[in-house]
Design a protein around this motif. Structure first.
Motif: not given
Ligand code: ADP
Length: 751
Positions: A655-657, A698-700, A713-715
């Motif tokens: 997703k982030y690339s 948290f999201r950037v 997800g990461l949490y």
């Protein structure tokens, strides 16, 4: 402007094709099954695809429905049989408003698309468009109404914003959307102005689709015909919520600082150094000195000699000189001066000055003065200096609690009156040590309180020690006290033998301070919750909308007996959206489980290879995933949950690339641990945000509008690994990519 549909049933002749190719706007011709037959260069440009790649293809294969929900709905209307459609839609991929005209005839379907914002066309176009179309083009909520309240037309922004269709009884729709506290006021205003055919403005709260009320400014203007009779009204509704909030906050903080200033025990004065006038003084000045603060503000010259003690004048002149020479420290040393009060008595004031503002050229403009009334202290001190026995008169008259203590034994030798609303009598205190106050001083302040007295050891004669703390009074209420202390007797070697403490009740100003702090904290929490609610509802709504549309389209396509491959396309799309929903809901459920401490693990033995294969198989095929090294030992843990962590890392990496298509996975043995790395070459994470990516929600922010997600997800991943007694981490460089890793013990340890 050539309207291709004006020639109606004729087939597209060669001369026509040449003409259309010249058109500035995009022109597309489809057969009755929505397959491309022709498109001109402008349309190729718009779709960012070459014509030869498109001819014969179905329109649904080409247009990304998720990215163009508006266009999707328009094409739906055409499938449903509408012959002639004129509409505007916002193209997310082009980030602009486009005008579309679709005309269905026996020979096929002609589609024209043009940029309504393009100067060349915009004006002419807008002029000939129906009023509704113009209103739909306005990027904020706007409406037109024949007579206010009846026959109203609201643009699409309204529906998007409120989630309410403008249908049924008009007053009901309004009532649903306007905040009940504002409703009557707005309606009254409306009738008043519409009767007089005057423009009007009103501020009111409107309920957003997610239930949130936000402040808006509604404006409406009557449009009159040549006979001066109102033809219709047009209006706009602008979101002014942030503005309103800032206004409210300002009001609150102004009020707050004003009450702090007025409750301050100190006189606060701002004097303009250029015209010598007092520009501001708080009310304390009239309390302490008896002068009217307004009258003082009129004084310009001669005030020094009038109010200040002649003996102190040289010191004051010197002080003024240091200001003139721009040598004032920030803030200044304390000056102790005498000022005449309204009854002609001298008051001792301790003065601190600060430069408050400067002119553009850097000269001193305003000086801020604090005057602390230390008369009672000074008088006690003076008397003490004169004789060991001091008369209690002055001290007794003081509203403050004045005590002297032997040092360092800290026994009370003088108490002017029963302190703190008579928890103790004067006699009980006399001769006792300060330890008697244990239980009266708030326990958490007690160590600070004791420590305060230690500091007198090294105090110079001029210095005053301050301490704020809480004490309980006879009614069992906590009160804030402020003590100021000073050494007033020393032995030959200079060690303090007596100290004097003056204590004031400062509860009111402390309470204001505390309430403001709590308020702010609460507000922050609520904002965070609101923010998550709106992110979550948006995230859930998007797939449902697409899902609904795909199913509607499927129904239509089945009715029109469309080809299998088109049907399949929509089934695949529906499926993708269902999966997206399931995964969102699973994240929400896992989050709830973690909060309730119910995320349980089912421990088995497995090979990491199996988990990897499964995760890779289920990830989108847009990226190539390379696995560098595989650890072949058995691992213990919850296989499904470890798979979930891996899938989350891989999904994020993809997703982030968006601009790279490579992902690398590596597994290593590190002592008794298995370590797994997932590396991407995508957008990376800004340095200062890295340590927060595993935080809940948290999201950037800089990228959060571009990529969908809940920030869970990461949490959840970190929580899963934590329950395996492992570790998670990330290395990342903005713009270069990220490596997310986790490690777990090969053998699961029961806690
Ligand atoms: P989300 O649902 O927002 O993706 P996650 O908890 O999975 O939530 O991730 C939290 C945030 O961490 C993301 O919003 C994103 O800003 C950042 N992030 C996660 N993985 C990556 C990655 N591989 N590259 C860059 N940023 C990432």
């Amino acid at each position: 402007m050539a309207h291709i549909h004006n020639i109606d049933n004729q087939l597209l002749g060669a001369h026509m094709e040449a003409l259309v190719a010249e058109l500035g706007e995009s022109f597309i011709f489809l057969d009755n099954h929505y397959n491309f037959l022709y498109l001109n260069p402008a349309a190729e440009n718009l779709l960012r695809k070459a014509g030869e790649d498109l001819i014969g293809k179905n329109i649904w294969e080409v247009i990304q429905l998720e990215d163009n929900p508006d266009l999707f709905k328009i094409l739906m209307r055409s499938i449903e049989g509408e012959k002639h459609i004129k509409a505007n839609f916002f193209s997310t991929s082009h980030q602009k408003w486009l005008y579309i005209e679709i005309f269905k005839s026996l020979s096929g379907i002609s589609v024209e698309i043009l940029d309504v914002r393009r100067d060349r066309f915009a004006f002419e176009y807008l002029k000939q468009l129906p009023l509704e179309t113009v209103i739909d083009n306005i990027p904020q909520i706007a409406f037109a109404a024949s007579i206010i309240g009846t026959n109203i037309y609201f643009n699409k922004r309204w529906v998007e914003y409120t989630g309410q269709e403008w249908e049924g009884e008009i007053s009901k729709v309004w009532k649903n959307v306007i905040h009940p506290d504002d409703y009557q006021r707005v309606v009254d205003l409306w009738y008043e102005h519409s009767a007089k055919a005057e423009p009007y403005e009103a501020e009111y709260r409107i309920k957003k689709y997610n239930g949130e009320y936000r402040w808006h400014l509604g404006r409406s203007t009557p449009i009159k015909g040549s006979d001066n009779i109102v033809d219709f009204w047009i209006g706009t509704v602008t979101d002014i919520h942030e503005l309103k909030e800032i206004q409210e906050k300002l009001k609150a903080s102004e009020h707050f600082s004003q009450s702090l200033i007025d409750n301050s025990p100190d006189i606060i004065v701002i004097r303009n150094y250029i015209d010598n006038k007092i520009t501001y003084s708080n009310k304390v000045i009239s309390r302490i000195l008896g002068y009217d603060e307004k009258e003082l503000q009129q004084q310009t010259s001669g005030y020094l000699e009038k109010y200040f003690h002649p003996e102190d004048l040289p010191m004051i002149y010197q002080f003024k000189e240091s200001i003139q020479a721009n040598k004032l420290d920030d803030p200044s040393e304390n000056l102790i001066i005498r000022v005449k009060d309204i009854q002609g008595r001298w008051r001792w004031l301790k003065t601190k000055a600060m430069i408050f503002s400067r002119t553009n050229s850097g000269l001193v403009k305003d000086i801020l003065y604090y005057f602390t009334d230390i008369t009672s202290l000074k008088e006690v001190e003076l008397k003490l200096k004169g004789s060991i026995h001091f008369t209690d008169k002055v001290a007794e008259a003081s509203p403050d609690l004045i005590t002297t203590l032997d040092y360092p034994t800290l026994r009370f030798t003088y108490v002017n009156r029963a302190p703190i609303e008579s928890v103790f009598t004067v006699n009980e205190l006399m001769g006792s040590s300060i330890n008697i106050l244990e239980g009266i001083v708030e326990p958490s302040d007690w160590p600070r309180f004791l420590d305060y007295f230690n500091n007198f050891q090294n105090l110079s004669d001029e210095d005053i020690l301050h301490l704020d703390y809480r004490m309980i009074n006879a009614q069992k209420d906590w009160r804030w006290a402020r003590s100021r202390g000073k050494v007033f007797e020393r032995d030959e070697s200079g060690k303090p033998t007596k100290i004097i403490i003056i204590t004031q009740d400062i509860t009111s100003s402390k309470e204001i301070e505390e309430a403001a702090r709590q308020n702010l904290l609460m507000q922050k929490l609520l904002e965070k919750k609101d923010e998550f609610m709106s992110v979550a509802s948006h995230e859930l709504k998007t797939p449902i909308t697409t899902l609904k549309a795909s199913i509607q389209i499927l129904q239509r396509l089945i009715d029109t007996q469309a080809e299998q491959k088109v049907l399949k396309l929509f089934i695949v799309k529906a499926h993708e959206q269902i999966n997206r929903l399931i995964s969102l809901i699973n994240d929400l459920l896992d989050n709830a489980r973690i909060q309730a401490d119910k995320l349980n693990l089912t421990i088995t033995q497995f090979y990491i290879n199996e988990v990897l294969e499964e995760s890779i198989m289920h990830s989108p095929s847009s990226h190539t995933i390379t696995v560098k090294n595989i650890v072949h030992d058995l691992v213990e843990g919850d296989k499904t949950r470890i798979g979930q962590v891996l899938t989350n890392f891989i999904t994020n990496a993809i997703k982030y690339s968006p601009k790279s298509n490579e992902i690398v996975i590596d597994t290593q043995k590190e002592g008794d641990y298995l370590k797994v790395y997932v590396t991407d070459f995508g957008i990376g994470i800004p340095k200062e945000k890295i340590e927060r990516v595993f935080d809940r929600f948290f999201r950037v922010e800089d990228t959060s509008s571009e990529f969908s997600g809940l920030g869970l997800g990461l949490y959840i991943s970190a929580e899963i690994i934590k329950r395996h007694h492992g570790e998670v981490g990330v290395m990342s460089e903005e713009g270069k990519g990220s490596t997310f890793w986790f490690k777990i013990p090969m053998k699961f340890n029961e806690p």
